[in-house]
Design an enzyme around this catalytic site. Sequence first.
Site, short mmCIF file in Angstrom:
data_model
loop_
_atom_site.label_atom_id
_atom_site.label_comp_id
_atom_site.label_asym_id
_atom_site.label_seq_id
_atom_site.Cartn_x
_atom_site.Cartn_y
_atom_site.Cartn_z
CE LYS A 269 5.02 -1.90 5.04
NZ LYS A 269 4.70 -0.84 4.05
N GLY A 270 3.64 2.23 7.81
CA GLY A 270 2.38 2.67 8.40
C GLY A 270 2.06 4.13 8.16
CB THR B 267 -0.89 -0.01 1.26
OG1 THR B 267 -1.76 -1.14 1.18
CG2 THR B 267 -1.73 1.26 1.37
N GLY B 268 0.40 2.29 -0.67
CA GLY B 268 1.13 3.56 -0.70
C GLY B 268 1.39 3.98 -2.13
CB SER B 269 2.65 7.16 -3.55
OG SER B 269 3.81 7.30 -2.75
N GLY C 120 6.00 -0.82 -0.06
CA GLY C 120 6.82 0.35 0.22
C GLY C 120 7.22 0.39 1.69
CD GLU D 8 1.47 -1.47 4.51
OE1 GLU D 8 1.31 -0.79 3.50
OE2 GLU D 8 2.04 -1.06 5.53
C1 5RP Z 1 1.48 2.25 4.25
C2 5RP Z 1 2.94 2.12 4.20
C3 5RP Z 1 3.63 2.59 2.98
O1 5RP Z 1 4.31 1.52 2.42
C4 5RP Z 1 4.59 3.67 3.32
O2 5RP Z 1 3.88 4.69 3.98
C5 5RP Z 1 5.30 4.22 2.09
O3 5RP Z 1 4.39 4.91 1.30
P1 5RP Z 1 4.85 5.73 0.03
O4 5RP Z 1 5.34 4.74 -0.98
O5 5RP Z 1 3.61 6.47 -0.42
O6 5RP Z 1 5.94 6.68 0.46
O7 5RP Z 1 3.57 1.64 5.09
O8 5RP Z 1 0.98 1.81 5.47
#
Ligand code: 5RP
Length: 257
Positions: free
Chosen positions: A101-102, A32-34, A89, A110
């Site tokens: 993470k989180g 999850t995430g960008s 991510g 995750e």
């Molecule tokens: C979500 C996460 C994401 O993997 C983490 O926040 C990284 O996100 P991004 O790729 O948008 O920087 O742990 O719970």
Amino acid sequence: MTDLSPSDLAKFAAARRSVDFVEDGMKLGLGTGSTAAWMVRCVAAKARAENLRLTCVPTSERTAVQAKALGLNVVSLDEAGWLDLTIDGADEFDPQMRLIKGGGGAHLREMIVAAASDQMVVITDPGKQVAQLGAFALPIEVVPFGIDSTMTHIRKVLESADVAGREIALRSSEDGPFYTDEGNCIIDAALGQIGAPEALTQALNAIPGVVENGLFIGLCDRVVIGHGDGKTETLSADEDAIETGQVDPNEAASLPG
Ligand code: 5RP
């Protein structure tokens, strides 16, 4: 020519390199995430191009919506059973490939998905590499019931923890408290530096009301770092050498989604 910003190109590069580890027939955890959103597009492109049979387990409702829209075969973790690989991510990683993470509020699912996988590949950019974890506020998922007393326990644990800061705050959204996919809240702990991540995760998770915190220890097998010019570096837990590569930025334009 690509019109991606260096930040997006770095995310695409890490994502594109990570799907080299995806093989036909795999059961795959989708993070999850960008950065993970780029990876889901790369997985869909690879599955179409190579006619792969993949079984995908998303780590959030957001990722499930995206993966289904891209035509991936999405099932629950219980339907899939054990997974071959999870790609996700991270907000920070240290030299031992320990993670925070989180940031996106999905670390509970995750972690469950990563822990049910043979391999975890983390996709990041260079800004997330740290000598010591803690600059990114540590997300702690807590059940809403009795949240004030849970926060009091968290403060007490932090008083005796090897950390540089001790500020905690309930994560909020535009509509009030932020709720996770599991209906829980998140307490973000601004710790500055975490001297003993293993001890801290045990102490936090022992508090009644704490469901899981964002320290991922012993789960990550590889970190793929994407750079703003499309270069990649892949670090492995069991190899000293860093593998380098170069992703074609123009490939991003032909991704589905
Ligand atoms: C979500 C996460 C994401 O993997 C983490 O926040 C990284 O996100 P991004 O790729 O948008 O920087 O742990 O719970």
